[in-house]
Design an enzyme around this catalytic site. Structure first.
Site, PDB file in Angstrom:
ATOM      1  N   PHE A  82       2.677 -11.554  -9.427  1.00 55.55           N
ATOM      2  CA  PHE A  82       1.631 -12.018  -9.011  1.00 55.55           C
ATOM      3  C   PHE A  82       0.250 -10.952  -9.507  1.00 55.55           C
ATOM      4  CE2 PHE A  82      -1.475 -12.482  -5.629  1.00 55.55           C
ATOM      5  CZ  PHE A  82      -1.547 -13.856  -5.428  1.00 55.55           C
ATOM      6  N   ASP A 104      -0.696  -3.814 -13.988  1.00 53.94           N
ATOM      7  CA  ASP A 104      -1.322  -4.220 -12.628  1.00 53.94           C
ATOM      8  C   ASP A 104      -0.763  -3.272 -11.427  1.00 53.94           C
ATOM      9  OD1 ASP A 104      -1.999  -5.419 -10.164  1.00 53.94           O
ATOM     10  OD2 ASP A 104      -1.578  -7.311 -11.020  1.00 53.94           O
ATOM     11  N   LYS A 108      -6.683  -3.170  -3.569  1.00 51.42           N
ATOM     12  CA  LYS A 108      -6.127  -2.960  -2.184  1.00 51.42           C
ATOM     13  C   LYS A 108      -6.637  -1.736  -1.798  1.00 51.42           C
ATOM     14  CE  LYS A 108      -2.011  -6.139  -2.568  1.00 51.42           C
ATOM     15  NZ  LYS A 108      -2.442  -7.167  -1.525  1.00 51.42           N
TER      16      LYS A 108
HETATM   17  N1  PLP Z   1      -2.187  -8.014  -8.269  1.00 52.69           N
HETATM   18  C1  PLP Z   1      -1.119  -7.684  -7.452  1.00 52.69           C
HETATM   19  C2  PLP Z   1       0.125  -6.939  -7.867  1.00 52.69           C
HETATM   20  C3  PLP Z   1      -1.123  -7.991  -5.976  1.00 52.69           C
HETATM   21  O1  PLP Z   1      -0.218  -7.286  -5.294  1.00 52.69           O
HETATM   22  C4  PLP Z   1      -2.267  -8.654  -5.652  1.00 52.69           C
HETATM   23  C5  PLP Z   1      -2.311  -9.142  -4.423  1.00 52.69           C
HETATM   24  O2  PLP Z   1      -1.409  -9.093  -3.199  1.00 52.69           O
HETATM   25  C6  PLP Z   1      -3.150  -9.210  -6.488  1.00 52.69           C
HETATM   26  C7  PLP Z   1      -3.177  -8.699  -7.792  1.00 52.69           C
HETATM   27  C8  PLP Z   1      -4.430  -9.732  -6.019  1.00 52.69           C
HETATM   28  O3  PLP Z   1      -5.251  -9.057  -5.318  1.00 52.69           O
HETATM   29  P1  PLP Z   1      -6.474  -9.598  -4.298  1.00 52.69           P
HETATM   30  O4  PLP Z   1      -5.930 -10.321  -3.323  1.00 52.69           O
HETATM   31  O5  PLP Z   1      -6.989  -8.556  -3.781  1.00 52.69           O
HETATM   32  O6  PLP Z   1      -7.168 -10.678  -5.068  1.00 52.69           O
END
Ligand code: PLP
Length: 408
Positions: A144, A229, A258
């Site tokens: 994700f 990520d 986050k």
């Molecule tokens: N990347 C990862 C690994 C995530 O867990 C998330 C959200 O849960 C995101 C990107 C997206 O982040 P945001 O919700 O702050 O846009």
């Protein structure tokens, strides 16, 4: 005199029904305030929080140092945009570079935006140094990375993208932890491999050391960039400031969000000096990115993480938590698998009852999260105690034992 308006869960539900788009399915609770690992709802009921704003409130709710830093900054300067210099942005960038492999930082407002910016950065950089054919991003199935077009195209969950097709081209997905599949997918059209060290939203799947090390080697050998990520795994969640430190793997680019500002909206792309050359003035930007208030909050978060030894706590309590989940698995037979690292943990259930368990926990004063119908996920503030873990485990024990006896 102005009359005090009644506001309760029913009012919140009616406003959602009448005025909000229907893209969330919320749990039936209206939180009004929080402190440390605790939350309170509008009726005054207290909860122990094992979700922490989906991993964002790493230092707990309403930490005094973060409140003070934000209050100081809010009373001094809230916003001017990136047309000008502001001190908290510069200081946060310097701190992040000091604590990581990175030489340069770009700030935005969320994890999605950070990945979007990272994708643009690696495409632009590779176009400059290797030519315009080298534009493809290889990422993992069940990953994700966000819900805007680039980040969604990189996300390895086709059901999330399908209603919004066509997706941008140039994205390939391979099974996670399968080095041979990754090696086969990376070719001379690939600009970057994008991976979460531990897949969060996909179900908390921990990357194997041989996989992440192998991914690094493949990227270096084939002249491709490695982007990690760390939106969910970063900021102490796994017991290190960033999860890749556990693996001894250094990426070229990393995305963070986050926990970075402890619950205020922020995102960041961190890159080594070479790849950071990809961006020149005008290439990318954000009105609010690097805003002085969120950067002041993030500086306070970094200070609190270190002063209160929250990463050590994540390792210690996370280890204890995982052991307790493993004994729950043995005792109830209701758990298929326990996964995770530090305070990023999951229990995959034998039955499709995760939503019911979440609701029952909420009733009993514990906030936990489910991924789909059979995975329970735990992302508490990094200050959570073993006693609070014991309290939750007592409730889970009761619920899961009852379910195996045909109760629940
Ligand atoms: N990347 C990862 C690994 C995530 O867990 C998330 C959200 O849960 C995101 C990107 C997206 O982040 P945001 O919700 O702050 O846009």
């Amino acid at each position: 005199m102005e009359e005090k308006m009644e506001y309760d869960l029913e009012k919140a539900k009616s406003q959602e029904r009448d005025y909000l788009m229907e893209n969330y399915s919320r749990l039936p609770v209206l939180f009004s305030h929080g402190h440390g690992t605790r939350l309170w709802d509008d009726t005054g009921k207290e909860y122990v929080d094992f979700v922490s704003g989906l991993g964002a409130c790493v230092a707990g709710h309403c930490h005094a140092e973060i409140i003070a830093a934000v209050a100081r900054q809010v009373s001094q300067l809230i916003h001017v945009t990136n047309l000008y210099y502001t001190r908290p942005q510069g200081e946060l960038a310097e701190m992040l570079c000091r604590y990581t492999f990175a030489d340069r930082v770009f700030f935005c407002n969320s994890g999605t935006e950070a990945n979007e910016a990272a994708i643009k950065l690696v495409r632009k950089y590779m176009r400059q140094v290797r030519g315009e054919d080298r534009y493809k991003v290889v990422s993992a199935l069940k990953s994700f990375h966000g819900r805007t077009y680039g980040a969604l195209a990189a996300t390895g969950q086709p059901d999330k993208a399908e209603p919004f097709c066509p997706m941008p081209s140039g994205f390939t997905h391979v099974p996670f932890n399968d080095l041979a599949a990754l090696e086969e997918a990376v070719d001379d059209t690939t600009c970057a491999v994008l991976l979460e060290p531990i897949q969060g939203e996909g179900g908390v799947y921990v990357g194997e050391t041989s996989y992440l090390k192998g991914a690094r080697e493949i990227c270096s050998e084939k002249g491709t960039l490695l982007v990690l990520d760390e939106v969910q795994t970063g900021m102490g969640r796994t017991g290190a400031l960033f999860a890749h430190e556990h693996y001894g793997v250094t990426p070229d680019v990393m995305t963070v969000a986050k926990g970075l500002a402890g619950g205020l909206p922020i995102g960041a792309v961190l890159a080594n000096a070479e790849v950071a050359r990809g961006f020149v003035p005008g290439d990318h930007g954000s009105t609010f990115g690097g805003n002085p208030v969120v950067c002041a909050a993030a500086l306070a978060v970094l200070m609190v993480l270190h002063e209160e030894k929250l990463m050590e706590n994540a390792t210690r309590v996370g280890g204890y938590f995982k052991d307790r989940l493993l004994s729950l698995q043995r005792n109830t037979g209701a758990i298929r698998e326990v996964r995770g690292m530090g305070l990023m943990l999951a229990a995959e259930l034998e039955e499709k009852m995760a939503k019911d368990v979440v609701l029952c926990c909420l009733e009993r004063g514990y906030v936990v999260n489910n991924i789909g119908e059979d995975i329970l996920r735990f992302l508490p503030p990094l200050s959570i105690s073993t006693r609070e873990v014991d309290g939750l485990l007592e409730v889970l024990d009761e619920l899961l034992a009852a379910s195996r006896q045909g109760g629940a």
